[in-house]
Design an enzyme around this catalytic site. Sequence first.
Site, PDB file in Angstrom:
ATOM      1  N   ARG A  60       0.803  -1.220   0.000  1.00  0.00           N
ATOM      2  CA  ARG A  60       0.000   0.000   0.000  1.00  0.00           C
ATOM      3  C   ARG A  60       0.839   1.275   0.000  1.00  0.00           C
ATOM      4  NH1 ARG A  60      -2.810  -4.034   2.057  1.00  0.00           N
ATOM      5  NH2 ARG A  60      -0.760  -4.487   2.874  1.00  0.00           N
ATOM      6  N   THR A  61       1.780   1.375   0.940  1.00  0.00           N
ATOM      7  CA  THR A  61       2.482   2.649   1.149  1.00  0.00           C
ATOM      8  C   THR A  61       3.333   3.006  -0.066  1.00  0.00           C
ATOM      9  OG1 THR A  61       2.542   2.036   3.476  1.00  0.00           O
ATOM     10  CG2 THR A  61       3.860   3.935   2.823  1.00  0.00           C
ATOM     11  N   LYS A  88      25.533  -6.078  -1.436  1.00  0.00           N
ATOM     12  CA  LYS A  88      26.994  -6.289  -1.551  1.00  0.00           C
ATOM     13  C   LYS A  88      27.730  -5.647  -0.380  1.00  0.00           C
ATOM     14  CE  LYS A  88      26.469  -5.813  -6.517  1.00  0.00           C
ATOM     15  NZ  LYS A  88      26.620  -4.809  -7.584  1.00  0.00           N
ATOM     16  N   ARG A 110      11.301   3.805   3.745  1.00  0.00           N
ATOM     17  CA  ARG A 110      10.842   2.782   4.708  1.00  0.00           C
ATOM     18  C   ARG A 110      12.048   1.931   5.095  1.00  0.00           C
ATOM     19  NH1 ARG A 110       5.647  -1.118   4.658  1.00  0.00           N
ATOM     20  NH2 ARG A 110       4.749   0.875   5.295  1.00  0.00           N
ATOM     21  N   HIS A 138       4.780   5.631  11.669  1.00  0.00           N
ATOM     22  CA  HIS A 138       4.254   5.514  10.298  1.00  0.00           C
ATOM     23  C   HIS A 138       3.301   6.705  10.127  1.00  0.00           C
ATOM     24  CE1 HIS A 138       3.043   3.988   6.548  1.00  0.00           C
ATOM     25  NE2 HIS A 138       2.698   2.752   6.855  1.00  0.00           N
TER      26      HIS A 138
HETATM   27  N1   CP Z   1      -0.370  -0.051   5.852  1.00  0.00           N
HETATM   28  C1   CP Z   1       0.837  -0.340   5.353  1.00  0.00           C
HETATM   29  O1   CP Z   1       1.868   0.235   5.722  1.00  0.00           O
HETATM   30  O2   CP Z   1       0.815  -1.321   4.396  1.00  0.00           O
HETATM   31  P1   CP Z   1       2.094  -1.769   3.551  1.00  0.00           P
HETATM   32  O3   CP Z   1       3.059  -2.439   4.493  1.00  0.00           O
HETATM   33  O4   CP Z   1       1.588  -2.706   2.494  1.00  0.00           O
HETATM   34  O5   CP Z   1       2.719  -0.533   2.965  1.00  0.00           O
END
Ligand code: CP
Length: 313
Positions: A60-61, A88, A110, A138
């Site tokens: 999603r993100t 590496k 991320r 998040h």
């Molecule tokens: N909600 C969320 O962070 O989903 P993903 O891990 O798929 O990005």
Amino acid sequence: MENPNTLNHLLALEGLSKETVTSILDHAVGFKEVSKRRIKKVPPLRGVTVVLFFIENSTRTRISFEVAAKRLSADTLNFSASTSSLSKGETLLDTAKNLMAMQPDIIVMRHFAPGAAKFLSERIPAGIVNAGDGPHAHPTQALLDMYTMRERKGRLEGLEVAIVGDIAHSRVARSNIHGLLTMGAKVRLAGPRTMLPTMIDRFPVSVHDRIEPAIEGADVVMMLRIQKERMGKDLFPSDREYARVFGLDSQKLKLAKPDCLVMHPGPMNRGVEITPEVADSTQSVILEQVENGVAVRMAVLFMVARHLGVSEE
Ligand code: CP
């Protein structure tokens, strides 16, 4: 002094003012309409380069940020950890410095380590947006969650929001707690004792080791996934036992207000923390959360670009 219409970075919701959170949500209202058009594109980020620097998996993100950047006319570069030279032995900082040599403006990051986005923001001359750093934060997930609540309920102030499940390992819970308290909502937490954070008594939230008192009379119930990948060992006897005690089913949902919203950040473990019947019910806004994520991320990217002086108004 904080300008509520710009963001230098977005690392966490902790410390962000009510005015800035409101401004992000208000900007997102304007951007949501773009996704309804036949031509889903507006020019404010023309000539801006956004790197999607994802070291940890995401559906999603990552896709939502890419869609958001493209709808604002930015150029996007996708970094895939598994096919990169990280494998590496190249360090995170050297990798980021090499990306910076290609002159991007914004890095959406991320990473599995708490503080990774802050680490980069102190060393790299780009706008950094935290797309999830381990169990720490998040922020855009919490913003899209609050956007969805505000759109559906007309307010955040005074809403009774229950967050249920693996609170200790959840960056979503942590960011929502900070954001919701800033916006005047009331937060109730529930989960097995082994999944409740030790320092939680520092926050003005109610804490329950059963789901029922947490969801009774709630306006919103947010269910969380058990994050087995962040646990050293199993913290509950079995998925079946967890589902029986902490899973949300139609019977337990009757304890909440009749118009209570059911939320989940995804990915869901159907049949564990939530039954398919509830996940697919008319009270579920789980796919609306995903839809609103694009608008919220457009707002965040726009406000970071505005701070950098690279957005077109
Ligand atoms: N909600 C969320 O962070 O989903 P993903 O891990 O798929 O990005």
